[in-house]
Design a protein around this motif. Structure first.
Motif, mmCIF file in Angstrom:
data_model
loop_
_atom_site.group_PDB
_atom_site.id
_atom_site.type_symbol
_atom_site.label_atom_id
_atom_site.label_comp_id
_atom_site.label_asym_id
_atom_site.label_seq_id
_atom_site.Cartn_x
_atom_site.Cartn_y
_atom_site.Cartn_z
ATOM 1 N N TYR A 22 -8.786 4.779 -0.399
ATOM 2 C CA TYR A 22 -7.552 4.003 -0.597
ATOM 3 C C TYR A 22 -7.593 2.722 0.242
ATOM 4 N N ASN A 23 -7.854 2.857 1.523
ATOM 5 C CA ASN A 23 -7.856 1.692 2.418
ATOM 6 C C ASN A 23 -8.939 0.693 2.047
ATOM 7 N N GLN A 24 -10.091 1.192 1.683
ATOM 8 C CA GLN A 24 -11.262 0.342 1.495
ATOM 9 C C GLN A 24 -11.288 -0.334 0.131
ATOM 10 N N ASP A 25 -10.752 0.343 -0.863
ATOM 11 C CA ASP A 25 -10.946 -0.121 -2.245
ATOM 12 C C ASP A 25 -9.702 -0.732 -2.889
ATOM 13 N N ALA A 26 -8.558 -0.620 -2.245
ATOM 14 C CA ALA A 26 -7.338 -1.133 -2.869
ATOM 15 C C ALA A 26 -7.199 -2.642 -2.729
ATOM 16 N N SER A 27 -7.878 -3.243 -1.736
ATOM 17 C CA SER A 27 -7.749 -4.683 -1.524
ATOM 18 C C SER A 27 -8.969 -5.213 -0.796
ATOM 19 N N GLN A 28 -9.147 -6.534 -0.849
ATOM 20 C CA GLN A 28 -10.317 -7.156 -0.243
ATOM 21 C C GLN A 28 -10.306 -7.034 1.272
ATOM 22 N N LYS A 29 -9.136 -7.142 1.869
ATOM 23 C CA LYS A 29 -9.038 -7.155 3.330
ATOM 24 C C LYS A 29 -8.350 -5.916 3.882
ATOM 25 N N ASN A 30 -8.425 -4.800 3.148
ATOM 26 C CA ASN A 30 -7.795 -3.550 3.591
ATOM 27 C C ASN A 30 -6.320 -3.749 3.911
ATOM 28 N N THR A 31 -5.657 -4.525 3.078
ATOM 29 C CA THR A 31 -4.238 -4.829 3.278
ATOM 30 C C THR A 31 -3.375 -3.591 3.118
ATOM 31 N N PHE A 32 -3.714 -2.752 2.149
ATOM 32 C CA PHE A 32 -2.905 -1.575 1.864
ATOM 33 C C PHE A 32 -3.450 -0.378 2.632
ATOM 34 N N LYS A 33 -2.585 0.298 3.353
ATOM 35 C CA LYS A 33 -2.980 1.421 4.194
ATOM 36 C C LYS A 33 -2.448 2.729 3.619
ATOM 37 N N TRP A 34 -3.293 3.754 3.744
ATOM 38 C CA TRP A 34 -2.912 5.085 3.274
ATOM 39 C C TRP A 34 -1.596 5.506 3.896
ATOM 40 N N TRP A 35 -0.721 6.043 3.100
ATOM 41 C CA TRP A 35 0.592 6.464 3.583
ATOM 42 C C TRP A 35 0.813 7.945 3.240
ATOM 43 N N THR A 36 1.619 8.579 4.009
ATOM 44 C CA THR A 36 1.963 9.966 3.736
ATOM 45 C C THR A 36 3.328 10.271 4.334
ATOM 46 N N ASN A 37 4.080 11.090 3.627
ATOM 47 C CA ASN A 37 5.381 11.534 4.125
ATOM 48 C C ASN A 37 5.268 12.856 4.870
ATOM 49 N N SER A 38 4.040 13.364 5.004
ATOM 50 C CA SER A 38 3.818 14.620 5.711
ATOM 51 C C SER A 38 3.017 14.362 6.983
ATOM 52 N N PHE A 39 3.494 14.876 8.089
ATOM 53 C CA PHE A 39 2.754 14.752 9.341
ATOM 54 C C PHE A 39 1.481 15.578 9.295
#
Length: 637
Positions: free
Chosen positions: A229-246
């Motif tokens: 997710y982090n590596q492939d969603a944008s050129q500069k890793n703009t989008f970070k993996w998110w989760t609502n679960s700890f």
């Protein structure tokens, strides 16, 4: 009064430097702090930093950072090609020292700065400052890549530019890197540039399906979804993996399948994720990307040192598999070296005195860099009179000693072997049982999978995550579960030394039509360890891996399991080089889930586990036939 005021304004304005005038607003009533282009005063720095866009043969330009020691003359070049931000990797300075700049990822100041190397770090296509389109592990030119470029051509074009444009260099280039950067160090070996004199792939990605980042023997590494997710969603890793679960355990359990979780995060927009969903088996899509398989048709012409970590939590397959591929080309390849240490992923470039609670009584990372890596690089890039290290240098855990050898032992052990036999009543012996038979059973429930670390399971890279050291975490939490079959030897009265890749031969039944088998080789410490009391009774995992049952006969063609009929499951575990000391015990654990490191097997055969519906996940009873189950290793020194 107006004349005096005008004079004061003129004096005030001329008192500021020219750049401040340019940065002020139109009527000069406010002076802004920030210049349009700030220039760092580098007079006191001991290096020169350059940023260039190097053109490739198809016109795409790649962002490249060059660090040149001011004293450089006739200096070799150390190149790293990366998707992890060349600017960040060369901008860690807290001073004007090149050593300070090189504190970031994939850099080794004690090797690069002290060795007087010109340091070059380049963003691969489509990442950060480079032009072009990014493709995860872009395939080499061939069936999956019909363009005129791949990582090997980009490396060739980059080296061609460097040797003709860096007057301070001696025209010799080495390529080096960890993980993905180790992968690009391997791709450079295909049709290499004449100026490439050495390659050092460290913990390289080699085969993403067989045993590196994405799968292990068919089981999908669910914890790597965040990386994709982090590596492939944008050129500069703009989008970070998110989760609502700890707790990732709960996140992936509630999400049902890896495919469903990825889609819930919008990952069906990502090309690589779509390819993973479309290719769950080891078909031609994976096979034609595997670096070891591809290199079987090549010839090693560049001196290469592969670096492997015994507790690599990400890529513990690649370096060893590539090593054996090259070794098959010649009985003793004079251009191939291997260094093995007691590290996690990339741990060789850091302090290697400890890993988790395990102490090695010396800085093994420093030893590697000083006594193995530095002379290897210097011999080929600076002075051929500098002695080379042994072709194989490996740290032996347990005794905590460095060993050298001309080559690794063969993958399959034929003679001088140590065989660990499963015994009835959860025993483990070095001698084959005489007429002893029995079945050890457990229930595997997908609703309560075995966690790979204690809960909460925190996302890799997040604060307090155990990801970096999870392979050395205490396995007592697993051995106490009823869905983990545990086999333990008597207390050892003499040392048992093993080396190589443990070969698993497991005979088992299941009441389901699919299932996973995790096998773990464990060193059980004495109940009391006087000089480190917290290690009393510790269960240290020495080697472990997983096999998805549907691939027991063919990785390319999955097949359901016939319920209640004994089947043989065979696999090679990651390399080990270890001594079980007197007073310790040897343990083997077998289980059918390792969650959420790997996605859950529904245990009901479905065409594609990525899209398995909730009703497919059913409990099964696993029966381990002890007479038909063992683990074989080479006997160590």
């Amino acid at each position: 009064m107006k004349k005096k005021l005008s004079l004061l304004v003129v004096l005030a304005t001329t008192a500021f430097p020219a750049y401040a005038q340019q940065a002020s607003d139109a009527n000069n009533s406010i002076q802004y702090d920030m210049p349009k282009n700030f220039t760092v005063n580098t007079d006191s720095f001991d290096f020169i930093r350059k940023e260039v866009m190097i053109p490739m043969r198809d016109g795409v330009k790649l962002h490249t950072v060059i660090l040149i020691p001011k004293t450089a003359h006739n200096a070799p070049i150390l190149l790293t090609r990366t998707p992890y931000n060349a600017d960040h990797m060369t901008s860690q300075a807290e001073s004007g020292s090149m050593a300070s700049v090189l504190q970031g990822y994939d850099n080794m100041p004690d090797v690069i700065k002290e060795g007087g190397y010109i340091r070059v770090v380049q963003d691969v296509r489509g990442k950060y400052g480079s032009e072009g389109q990014y493709i995860m592990n872009k395939p080499m030119r061939g069936p999956l890549n019909t363009s005129q470029t791949d990582h090997s051509t980009d490396t060739w074009d980059t080296i061609e530019w460097l040797v003709h444009n860096l007057q301070q260099s001696n025209g010799k280039v080495g390529i080096i890197g960890v993980s993905y950067d180790g992968y690009t160090s391997i791709t450079a070996l295909f049709h290499p540039h004449p100026a490439l004199k050495v390659s050092v792939p460290m913990n390289p990605m080699v085969d993403g399906w067989m045993g590196d980042d994405w799968f292990h023997h068919g089981a999908f590494r669910e914890e790597m979804l965040s990386y994709i997710y982090n590596q492939d969603a944008s050129q500069k890793n703009t989008f970070k993996w998110w989760t609502n679960s700890f707790d990732n355990y709960q996140l992936f359990l509630n999400g049902i399948s890896a495919g469903a979780i990825g889609k819930a995060h919008g990952m069906d927009q990502i090309g690589f994720f779509r390819q993973i969903l479309a290719h769950p088996a080891y078909d031609s899509w994976w096979q034609t990307q595997a670096m070891d398989r591809l290199f079987a048709d090549q010839k090693l012409t560049v001196p290469t040192m592969l670096v492997h970590s015994l507790w690599d939590q990400e890529d513990n397959y690649g370096a060893i598999s590539f090593y054996y591929t090259v070794q098959k080309q010649a009985a003793s390849n004079p251009l191939l070296w291997l260094a093995v240490g007691p590290w996690n992923h990339g741990g060789e470039i850091k302090d290697g005195s400890t890993l988790g609670p395990v102490k090695f009584h010396s800085d093994t990372g420093l030893y590697f860099r000083k006594n193995i890596l530095a002379p290897f690089l210097a011999h080929y890039l600076k002075d051929s009179s500098i002695p080379l290290p042994a072709h194989v240098t490996a740290f032996h855990t347990g005794t905590n000693e460095w060993e050298t050898a001309p080559a690794l032992p063969k993958q399959d052990c034929i003679t001088n072997c140590v065989t660990l036999h499963l015994l009835a009543h959860h025993g483990l012996g070095l001698d084959a049982p005489k007429g002893e038979a029995g079945v050890v059973s457990y229930v595997s429930d997908p609703e309560h999978p075995v966690p790979y670390v204690k809960q909460p399971v925190i996302t890799r890279g997040a604060p307090n995550s155990e990801w970096d050291g999870w392979l050395v975490t205490d396995q007592r939490a697993a051995s106490s579960r009823t869905d983990v079959a545990t086999f333990t030897s008597d207390v050892l009265t003499k040392a048992v030394s093993v080396t190589g890749q443990p070969q698993v031969h497991l005979t088992a039944t299941t009441t389901g039509t699919d299932g996973d088998f995790v096998v773990k080789l464990i060193d059980v410490y004495p109940d009391e360890v006087p000089d480190q009391r917290e290690m009393g009774g510790y269960q240290l995992m020495v080697s472990a891996d997983i096999l998805r049952g549907r691939y027991r006969e063919s990785f390319e063609h999955p097949k359901p399991i016939t319920p209640n009929v004994p089947q043989v499951y065979q696999m090679a575990l990651p390399l080990t080089n270890h001594t079980f000391l007197p007073g310790h015990r040897i343990m083997i654990q077998i289980q059918s889930s390792w969650f959420p490191l790997y996605d859950r097997n529904p245990q009901t055969y479905v065409d594609n586990i990525f899209t398995a519906p909730p009703e497919a996940y059913k409990p099964t009873t696993i029966g381990i036939d002890v007479a038909g189950s063992w683990l074989t290793l080479h006997q160590g020194k």
